[in-house]
Scaffold this motif. Structure first.
Motif, short mmCIF file in Angstrom:
data_model
loop_
_atom_site.label_atom_id
_atom_site.label_comp_id
_atom_site.label_asym_id
_atom_site.label_seq_id
_atom_site.Cartn_x
_atom_site.Cartn_y
_atom_site.Cartn_z
N LYS A 188 0.35 4.66 -4.23
CA LYS A 188 1.40 5.37 -3.48
C LYS A 188 1.55 4.79 -2.08
CE LYS A 188 2.94 10.10 -2.47
NZ LYS A 188 3.18 9.96 -1.01
N GLU A 189 0.41 4.49 -1.44
CA GLU A 189 0.45 3.93 -0.08
C GLU A 189 1.18 2.59 -0.05
OE1 GLU A 189 -2.71 2.05 3.17
OE2 GLU A 189 -3.45 3.38 1.57
N HIS A 190 0.87 1.72 -1.00
CA HIS A 190 1.51 0.40 -1.03
C HIS A 190 3.02 0.53 -1.30
CE1 HIS A 190 -2.03 -1.90 -0.43
NE2 HIS A 190 -2.57 -1.69 -1.61
N LEU A 191 3.39 1.43 -2.20
CA LEU A 191 4.81 1.61 -2.49
C LEU A 191 5.57 2.15 -1.27
CD1 LEU A 191 5.00 2.98 -6.15
CD2 LEU A 191 5.57 0.70 -5.30
N GLU A 192 4.94 3.05 -0.52
CA GLU A 192 5.58 3.58 0.69
C GLU A 192 5.78 2.47 1.72
OE1 GLU A 192 2.99 6.73 1.80
OE2 GLU A 192 3.96 8.22 0.49
N ASN A 193 4.78 1.59 1.84
CA ASN A 193 4.90 0.46 2.77
C ASN A 193 6.00 -0.50 2.31
OD1 ASN A 193 2.84 1.29 4.48
ND2 ASN A 193 1.25 0.25 3.33
N ALA A 194 6.07 -0.72 0.99
CA ALA A 194 7.12 -1.58 0.44
C ALA A 194 8.50 -1.00 0.74
CB ALA A 194 6.93 -1.75 -1.06
N GLU A 195 8.63 0.31 0.52
CA GLU A 195 9.91 0.98 0.79
C GLU A 195 10.32 0.80 2.25
OE1 GLU A 195 11.85 5.49 0.80
OE2 GLU A 195 9.70 5.19 0.48
N GLU A 196 9.35 0.94 3.16
CA GLU A 196 9.64 0.81 4.59
C GLU A 196 10.16 -0.59 4.93
OE1 GLU A 196 7.30 1.09 8.91
OE2 GLU A 196 6.31 1.78 7.06
N ASP B 293 7.74 -7.36 -0.83
CA ASP B 293 7.25 -7.90 -2.10
C ASP B 293 5.73 -7.89 -2.15
OD1 ASP B 293 9.81 -8.31 -3.02
OD2 ASP B 293 9.84 -10.46 -2.63
N TYR B 294 5.12 -8.19 -1.02
CA TYR B 294 3.65 -8.19 -0.95
C TYR B 294 3.10 -6.80 -1.28
CZ TYR B 294 -0.97 -7.86 1.20
OH TYR B 294 -2.30 -7.61 1.43
N TYR B 295 3.63 -5.78 -0.62
CA TYR B 295 3.15 -4.42 -0.86
C TYR B 295 3.47 -3.96 -2.28
CZ TYR B 295 2.10 -3.78 4.12
OH TYR B 295 1.58 -3.89 5.39
N PHE B 296 4.64 -4.35 -2.78
CA PHE B 296 5.04 -3.95 -4.13
C PHE B 296 4.05 -4.53 -5.17
CE2 PHE B 296 7.53 -4.04 -8.04
CZ PHE B 296 8.16 -2.80 -8.01
N GLU B 297 3.68 -5.79 -4.97
CA GLU B 297 2.73 -6.41 -5.89
C GLU B 297 1.34 -5.80 -5.74
OE1 GLU B 297 2.81 -10.63 -5.38
OE2 GLU B 297 4.96 -10.78 -5.73
N MET B 298 0.97 -5.46 -4.51
CA MET B 298 -0.34 -4.87 -4.27
C MET B 298 -0.46 -3.51 -4.94
SD MET B 298 -2.25 -6.98 -2.68
CE MET B 298 -3.58 -5.91 -2.12
N ALA B 299 0.64 -2.80 -5.07
CA ALA B 299 0.63 -1.49 -5.73
C ALA B 299 0.15 -1.62 -7.17
CB ALA B 299 2.02 -0.87 -5.68
N GLY B 300 0.48 -2.74 -7.80
CA GLY B 300 0.07 -2.95 -9.18
C GLY B 300 -1.36 -3.41 -9.31
N SER B 301 -1.88 -4.07 -8.27
CA SER B 301 -3.24 -4.61 -8.35
C SER B 301 -4.29 -3.68 -7.74
CB SER B 301 -3.30 -5.97 -7.66
OG SER B 301 -2.92 -5.87 -6.29
N GLU B 302 -3.85 -2.70 -6.96
CA GLU B 302 -4.79 -1.74 -6.37
C GLU B 302 -4.33 -0.32 -6.69
OE1 GLU B 302 -5.17 -2.53 -2.20
OE2 GLU B 302 -6.26 -4.40 -2.50
N PRO B 303 -4.63 0.17 -7.89
CA PRO B 303 -4.16 1.48 -8.34
C PRO B 303 -4.57 2.63 -7.42
CG PRO B 303 -5.09 0.24 -10.16
CD PRO B 303 -5.43 -0.52 -8.92
N ASP B 304 -5.73 2.49 -6.76
CA ASP B 304 -6.19 3.56 -5.88
C ASP B 304 -5.33 3.70 -4.62
OD1 ASP B 304 -7.25 1.00 -5.26
OD2 ASP B 304 -8.63 1.92 -3.82
N LYS B 305 -4.57 2.65 -4.30
CA LYS B 305 -3.66 2.70 -3.15
C LYS B 305 -2.20 2.57 -3.58
CE LYS B 305 -6.99 0.68 0.11
NZ LYS B 305 -7.23 -0.43 1.08
#
Length: 214
Positions: A179-187, A165-177
């Motif tokens: 894809k990276e945040h979503l991949e971490n969330a998926e993991e 959930d942390y990485y998923f939310e970070m994906a929305g707040s840090e557009p430059d990262k």
């Protein structure tokens, strides 16, 4: 009997004074109990933290209730009244959260309590409380300790979901990262699927779907 959400909230409010008395009693018992009584004193800290956490949850719900009432009324006087009540409850919620965090921290940071039988549960609740207050860096640190020191804990899937959930939310707040945040969330969500009997198993599957959709 069937109870409405409003009725349950009224009950929580009614026991508020009793919980205040309970907190004072727990604090006195903590002072009187020697550190050598590991499980007993550690459990007192845990119960104290939980009591503050319950106060926090109640105040937070009342904050939301008053905010909704403020948005729903057209009368200027009522709108101002509900807005002030919402602000007051928000302050109460923050104060209770910090007190809960302090009690959890005193439990988790004391080497005398390292063998406390419910330490994995306490660490999860500690991390969850930090996460509720948006102290994400600190929450992740507590969850990492839980995962490292108690790899067989039944709270591991919940901690993994919290990471996801942390990485998923970070994906929305840090557009430059993004894809990276979503991949971490998926993991992190996929790690939960190793625990099919966990209560958060289907939630993790659902969030993986959202990761793919994004």
């Amino acid at each position: 009997p069937t109870l409405s959400a409003d009725e349950i909230l009224e009950v929580e409010g009614a026991v508020g004074d009793i919980r205040d008395d309970q907190i004072q009693l727990l604090e006195a018992l903590i002072e009187e109990t020697p550190d050598s009584e590991v499980d007993e004193k550690a459990d007192l800290y845990f119960r104290l933290a939980e009591a503050h956490a319950q106060q926090h949850r109640y105040a937070r719900l009342k904050t939301q209730e008053f905010a909704i009432k403020a948005d729903g009324t057209k009368k200027k006087a009522d709108k101002e009244k509900f807005r002030k009540e919402s602000e007051e409850k928000a302050k109460e919620a923050k104060a209770a959260l910090l007190k809960a965090v302090d009690a959890y921290k005193k439990l988790a940071a004391n080497d005398a309590f390292k063998d406390y039988s419910n330490m994995d549960k306490a660490l999860f609740k500690f991390g969850y409380m930090l996460q509720s207050g948006r102290y994400m860096k600190e929450a992740r640190s507590v969850y990492q300790r839980l995962i490292k020191e108690y790899p067989d804990s039944p709270y591991i899937p919940d901690a993994k979901v919290a990471f996801g959930d942390y990485y998923f939310e970070m994906a929305g707040s840090e557009p430059d990262k993004f894809k990276e945040h979503l991949e971490n969330a998926e993991e992190e969500y996929k790690a939960v699927l190793q625990f099919p009997k966990s209560q958060v198993y289907t939630y993790a599957m659902y969030k993986i779907g959202w990761v793919y959709l994004n």
